[in-house]
Design a protein around this motif. Structure first.
Motif, mmCIF file in Angstrom:
data_model
loop_
_atom_site.group_PDB
_atom_site.id
_atom_site.type_symbol
_atom_site.label_atom_id
_atom_site.label_comp_id
_atom_site.label_asym_id
_atom_site.label_seq_id
_atom_site.Cartn_x
_atom_site.Cartn_y
_atom_site.Cartn_z
ATOM 1 N N GLN B 22 -5.807 -0.725 7.874
ATOM 2 C CA GLN B 22 -4.922 -1.750 7.340
ATOM 3 C C GLN B 22 -5.383 -2.194 5.958
ATOM 4 O O GLN B 22 -6.584 -2.279 5.686
ATOM 5 N N GLN B 24 -4.461 -5.304 3.180
ATOM 6 C CA GLN B 24 -3.757 -6.558 2.905
ATOM 7 C C GLN B 24 -4.080 -7.001 1.483
ATOM 8 O O GLN B 24 -5.246 -7.047 1.095
ATOM 9 N N GLN B 51 7.352 -0.226 -0.970
ATOM 10 C CA GLN B 51 8.008 -0.997 0.061
ATOM 11 C C GLN B 51 9.467 -0.597 0.156
ATOM 12 O O GLN B 51 10.155 -0.513 -0.857
ATOM 13 N N GLY B 52 9.919 -0.303 1.358
ATOM 14 C CA GLY B 52 11.320 0.026 1.573
ATOM 15 C C GLY B 52 11.669 1.489 1.423
ATOM 16 O O GLY B 52 12.841 1.855 1.546
ATOM 17 N N GLU B 54 10.002 5.821 1.814
ATOM 18 C CA GLU B 54 8.918 6.661 2.313
ATOM 19 C C GLU B 54 7.830 6.829 1.263
ATOM 20 O O GLU B 54 8.111 6.842 0.068
ATOM 21 N N SER B 69 2.684 3.269 6.482
ATOM 22 C CA SER B 69 3.724 2.251 6.599
ATOM 23 C C SER B 69 3.575 1.254 5.466
ATOM 24 O O SER B 69 2.475 1.021 4.955
ATOM 25 N N ARG B 70 4.705 0.679 5.059
ATOM 26 C CA ARG B 70 4.687 -0.342 4.009
ATOM 27 C C ARG B 70 5.788 -1.351 4.360
ATOM 28 O O ARG B 70 6.843 -1.368 3.746
ATOM 29 N N PRO B 71 5.511 -2.194 5.331
ATOM 30 C CA PRO B 71 6.561 -3.096 5.828
ATOM 31 C C PRO B 71 6.941 -4.225 4.877
ATOM 32 O O PRO B 71 8.035 -4.768 4.978
ATOM 33 N N ASN B 72 6.037 -4.612 3.986
ATOM 34 C CA ASN B 72 6.350 -5.675 3.018
ATOM 35 C C ASN B 72 5.520 -5.475 1.764
ATOM 36 O O ASN B 72 4.793 -4.478 1.633
ATOM 37 N N SER B 76 0.013 -2.657 3.913
ATOM 38 C CA SER B 76 0.259 -1.240 4.157
ATOM 39 C C SER B 76 -0.750 -0.742 5.179
ATOM 40 O O SER B 76 -1.838 -1.308 5.324
ATOM 41 N N THR B 77 -0.378 0.301 5.882
ATOM 42 C CA THR B 77 -1.323 0.966 6.774
ATOM 43 C C THR B 77 -1.332 2.455 6.498
ATOM 44 O O THR B 77 -0.318 3.034 6.110
#
Lengths: 111, 116
Positions: B22, B24, B51-52, B54, B69-72, B76-77
Protein backbone atom coordinates in the motif's frame (compact mmCIF):
# COMPACT_ATOMS: atom_id res chain seq x y z
CA UNK A 1 14.33 9.83 -22.66
CA UNK A 2 18.00 10.69 -22.94
CA UNK A 3 20.46 8.04 -21.81
CA UNK A 4 22.92 9.07 -19.13
CA UNK A 5 26.41 7.80 -18.36
CA UNK A 6 28.08 8.26 -14.98
CA UNK A 7 31.14 6.77 -13.28
CA UNK A 8 30.21 3.63 -11.39
CA UNK A 9 31.96 4.68 -8.21
CA UNK A 10 34.11 7.42 -6.68
CA UNK A 11 36.13 7.73 -3.50
CA UNK A 12 36.77 10.91 -1.56
CA UNK A 13 37.89 12.12 1.85
CA UNK A 14 36.05 14.23 4.34
CA UNK A 15 36.31 17.95 3.65
CA UNK A 16 37.05 17.58 -0.04
CA UNK A 17 34.93 18.88 -2.89
CA UNK A 18 33.47 16.10 -5.02
CA UNK A 19 32.50 16.53 -8.65
CA UNK A 20 30.44 13.84 -10.36
CA UNK A 21 30.07 14.21 -14.11
CA UNK A 22 27.18 12.82 -16.14
CA UNK A 23 27.14 12.49 -19.93
CA UNK A 24 23.87 12.88 -21.83
CA UNK A 25 24.81 13.36 -25.47
CA UNK A 26 21.28 13.03 -26.86
CA UNK A 27 19.59 15.46 -24.49
CA UNK A 28 16.52 17.07 -26.06
CA UNK A 29 15.63 20.76 -26.13
CA UNK A 30 12.92 20.41 -23.47
CA UNK A 31 14.90 18.13 -21.17
CA UNK A 32 16.00 19.15 -17.70
CA UNK A 33 18.82 17.59 -15.69
CA UNK A 34 18.02 16.32 -12.23
CA UNK A 35 20.18 14.67 -9.57
CA UNK A 36 19.01 12.39 -6.79
CA UNK A 37 20.77 10.94 -3.75
CA UNK A 38 19.98 7.57 -2.24
CA UNK A 39 21.13 6.22 1.10
CA UNK A 40 20.89 2.50 1.91
CA UNK A 41 17.39 1.39 2.88
CA UNK A 42 15.86 4.69 1.80
CA UNK A 43 14.12 6.01 -1.27
CA UNK A 44 15.98 8.49 -3.49
CA UNK A 45 15.94 12.13 -2.51
CA UNK A 46 15.99 15.13 -4.85
CA UNK A 47 19.20 17.16 -4.76
CA UNK A 48 19.14 19.68 -7.58
CA UNK A 49 17.69 20.38 -11.01
CA UNK A 50 18.77 22.63 -13.84
CA UNK A 51 18.44 23.44 -17.52
CA UNK A 52 21.59 25.39 -18.36
CA UNK A 53 24.57 27.23 -16.88
CA UNK A 54 24.84 26.94 -13.12
CA UNK A 55 22.37 26.19 -10.37
CA UNK A 56 23.22 26.31 -6.69
CA UNK A 57 21.26 25.43 -3.58
CA UNK A 58 22.13 24.78 0.03
CA UNK A 59 23.27 21.24 -0.74
CA UNK A 60 25.08 21.28 -4.07
CA UNK A 61 25.87 23.06 -7.32
CA UNK A 62 25.06 21.89 -10.80
CA UNK A 63 27.19 22.99 -13.73
CA UNK A 64 25.82 22.62 -17.24
CA UNK A 65 27.92 23.67 -20.26
CA UNK A 66 26.41 25.50 -23.20
CA UNK A 67 25.96 22.36 -25.32
CA UNK A 68 24.17 20.63 -22.39
CA UNK A 69 25.66 17.27 -23.36
CA UNK A 70 27.04 16.79 -19.89
CA UNK A 71 26.56 18.10 -16.40
CA UNK A 72 28.57 18.09 -13.19
CA UNK A 73 27.20 17.76 -9.69
CA UNK A 74 29.48 19.47 -7.19
CA UNK A 75 29.30 18.62 -3.49
CA UNK A 76 31.34 21.05 -1.36
CA UNK A 77 33.31 19.74 1.60
CA UNK A 78 31.79 16.26 1.81
CA UNK A 79 31.35 14.42 5.07
CA UNK A 80 31.01 10.73 5.88
CA UNK A 81 27.24 11.13 5.73
CA UNK A 82 27.45 12.01 2.03
CA UNK A 83 28.32 8.39 1.27
CA UNK A 84 25.47 7.40 -1.01
CA UNK A 85 24.49 6.63 -4.59
CA UNK A 86 23.99 9.67 -6.81
CA UNK A 87 21.74 9.44 -9.87
CA UNK A 88 21.73 11.76 -12.86
CA UNK A 89 18.44 11.88 -14.77
CA UNK A 90 17.46 13.71 -17.93
CA UNK A 91 13.93 14.28 -19.15
CA UNK A 92 11.12 16.67 -19.99
CA UNK A 93 9.65 17.67 -16.63
CA UNK A 94 6.45 19.07 -18.08
CA UNK A 95 3.23 17.10 -18.50
CA UNK A 96 4.07 14.16 -16.27
CA UNK A 97 7.73 13.30 -16.17
CA UNK A 98 8.56 9.62 -15.74
CA UNK A 99 11.62 9.53 -13.56
CA UNK A 100 13.88 6.94 -15.17
CA UNK A 101 17.01 6.03 -13.27
CA UNK A 102 20.39 5.09 -14.69
CA UNK A 103 23.03 3.09 -12.89
CA UNK A 104 24.15 5.91 -10.60
CA UNK A 105 27.50 6.70 -8.98
CA UNK A 106 28.42 5.17 -5.63
CA UNK A 107 30.32 7.77 -3.66
CA UNK A 108 32.43 6.58 -0.73
CA UNK A 109 33.63 9.27 1.65
CA UNK A 110 36.47 8.21 3.91
CA UNK A 111 37.66 9.74 7.16
CA UNK B 1 6.72 18.38 -0.13
CA UNK B 2 4.76 15.16 -0.45
CA UNK B 3 4.97 12.64 2.36
CA UNK B 4 4.55 9.03 1.30
CA UNK B 5 3.80 6.11 3.58
CA UNK B 6 4.25 2.55 2.45
CA UNK B 7 3.01 -0.61 4.11
CA UNK B 8 4.39 -3.08 4.91
CA UNK B 9 7.97 -1.90 5.34
CA UNK B 10 9.20 -5.45 4.92
CA UNK B 11 7.85 -8.96 4.55
CA UNK B 12 9.02 -12.50 4.05
CA UNK B 13 6.69 -14.50 1.84
CA UNK B 14 6.38 -18.02 0.58
CA UNK B 15 6.79 -18.64 -3.11
CA UNK B 16 3.53 -18.90 -4.99
CA UNK B 17 1.74 -16.44 -2.73
CA UNK B 18 0.88 -12.79 -3.38
CA UNK B 19 1.63 -9.62 -1.46
CA UNK B 20 -0.17 -6.30 -1.72
CA UNK B 21 1.82 -3.15 -0.96
CA UNK B 22 0.00 0.00 0.00
CA UNK B 23 1.08 3.55 -0.75
CA UNK B 24 -0.57 6.56 0.89
CA UNK B 25 0.26 10.16 -0.03
CA UNK B 26 -0.58 13.16 2.13
CA UNK B 27 -1.79 15.21 -0.85
CA UNK B 28 -3.75 14.61 -4.02
CA UNK B 29 -1.58 13.69 -6.98
CA UNK B 30 -2.43 12.82 -10.55
CA UNK B 31 0.16 10.14 -11.14
CA UNK B 32 1.81 7.65 -8.84
CA UNK B 33 4.74 5.50 -9.84
CA UNK B 34 5.88 2.08 -8.73
CA UNK B 35 9.54 1.03 -8.85
CA UNK B 36 11.51 -2.09 -8.11
CA UNK B 37 15.07 -2.02 -6.83
CA UNK B 38 16.89 -5.31 -6.77
CA UNK B 39 19.84 -5.73 -4.39
CA UNK B 40 22.75 -3.50 -5.37
CA UNK B 41 20.94 -2.23 -8.45
CA UNK B 42 19.32 0.98 -9.60
CA UNK B 43 15.58 1.60 -9.62
CA UNK B 44 13.45 0.19 -12.41
CA UNK B 45 10.08 1.72 -13.17
CA UNK B 46 7.32 -0.89 -13.09
CA UNK B 47 4.27 1.19 -13.95
CA UNK B 48 2.51 4.53 -13.75
CA UNK B 49 -0.81 4.55 -11.91
CA UNK B 50 -3.42 7.15 -12.84
CA UNK B 51 -6.63 7.58 -10.93
CA UNK B 52 -9.63 6.40 -12.91
CA UNK B 53 -7.76 4.47 -15.57
CA UNK B 54 -5.65 1.37 -15.93
CA UNK B 55 -2.02 1.55 -15.01
CA UNK B 56 0.57 1.93 -17.75
CA UNK B 57 3.26 -0.75 -17.53
CA UNK B 58 6.86 -0.50 -18.65
CA UNK B 59 8.47 -3.06 -20.89
CA UNK B 60 9.01 -6.32 -19.06
CA UNK B 61 6.20 -5.83 -16.56
CA UNK B 62 2.64 -7.11 -16.99
CA UNK B 63 -0.63 -6.53 -15.22
CA UNK B 64 -1.15 -10.19 -14.36
CA UNK B 65 2.07 -10.25 -12.37
CA UNK B 66 1.88 -6.74 -10.90
CA UNK B 67 -1.77 -5.63 -10.69
CA UNK B 68 -2.15 -2.04 -9.52
CA UNK B 69 -5.12 -0.24 -8.06
CA UNK B 70 -5.60 3.51 -7.85
CA UNK B 71 -8.97 4.11 -6.21
CA UNK B 72 -8.40 7.81 -5.44
CA UNK B 73 -5.88 10.62 -5.73
CA UNK B 74 -3.99 9.78 -2.52
CA UNK B 75 -3.75 5.99 -2.53
CA UNK B 76 -2.45 3.12 -4.64
CA UNK B 77 -1.63 -0.54 -4.21
CA UNK B 78 0.80 -2.81 -6.01
CA UNK B 79 0.34 -6.56 -5.79
CA UNK B 80 3.21 -8.91 -6.49
CA UNK B 81 1.47 -12.09 -7.62
CA UNK B 82 2.56 -15.71 -7.63
CA UNK B 83 5.88 -14.74 -6.13
CA UNK B 84 9.19 -16.44 -6.78
CA UNK B 85 12.59 -15.79 -5.20
CA UNK B 86 13.44 -13.58 -8.20
CA UNK B 87 10.81 -11.13 -6.96
CA UNK B 88 12.87 -10.44 -3.85
CA UNK B 89 13.48 -6.71 -4.09
CA UNK B 90 12.65 -3.37 -2.60
CA UNK B 91 9.45 -1.93 -4.04
CA UNK B 92 9.04 1.85 -3.93
CA UNK B 93 6.14 4.16 -4.51
CA UNK B 94 6.74 7.64 -5.87
CA UNK B 95 4.92 10.84 -6.77
CA UNK B 96 6.06 14.01 -8.49
CA UNK B 97 5.39 17.58 -7.51
CA UNK B 98 6.43 20.98 -8.69
CA UNK B 99 8.41 22.64 -5.91
CA UNK B 100 10.08 26.07 -6.18
CA UNK B 101 10.33 25.92 -9.97
CA UNK B 102 11.63 22.35 -9.87
CA UNK B 103 9.79 19.12 -10.51
CA UNK B 104 10.77 16.64 -7.86
CA UNK B 105 10.02 13.00 -7.33
CA UNK B 106 9.24 11.98 -3.77
CA UNK B 107 9.64 8.41 -2.63
CA UNK B 108 8.34 6.25 0.13
CA UNK B 109 10.74 4.32 2.32
CA UNK B 110 10.11 1.21 0.30
CA UNK B 111 8.90 -2.30 1.01
CA UNK B 112 11.65 -4.89 1.36
CA UNK B 113 10.29 -8.18 0.06
CA UNK B 114 12.01 -11.49 0.54
CA UNK B 115 10.53 -14.55 -1.15
CA UNK B 116 11.56 -17.93 0.22
Amino acid sequence: LAKTTQPISMDSYEGQEVNITCSHNNIATNDYITWYQQFPSQGPRFIIQGYKTKVTNEVASLFIPADRKSSTLSLPRVSLSDTAVYYCLVGDITGGFKTIFGAGTRLFVKA
Amino acid sequence: SAVISQKPSRDICQRGTSLTIQCQVDSQVTMMFWYRQQPGQSLTLIATANQGSEATYESGFVIDKFPISRPNLTFSTLTVSNMSPEDSSIYLCSVEEGMDRNTEAFFGQGTRLTVV
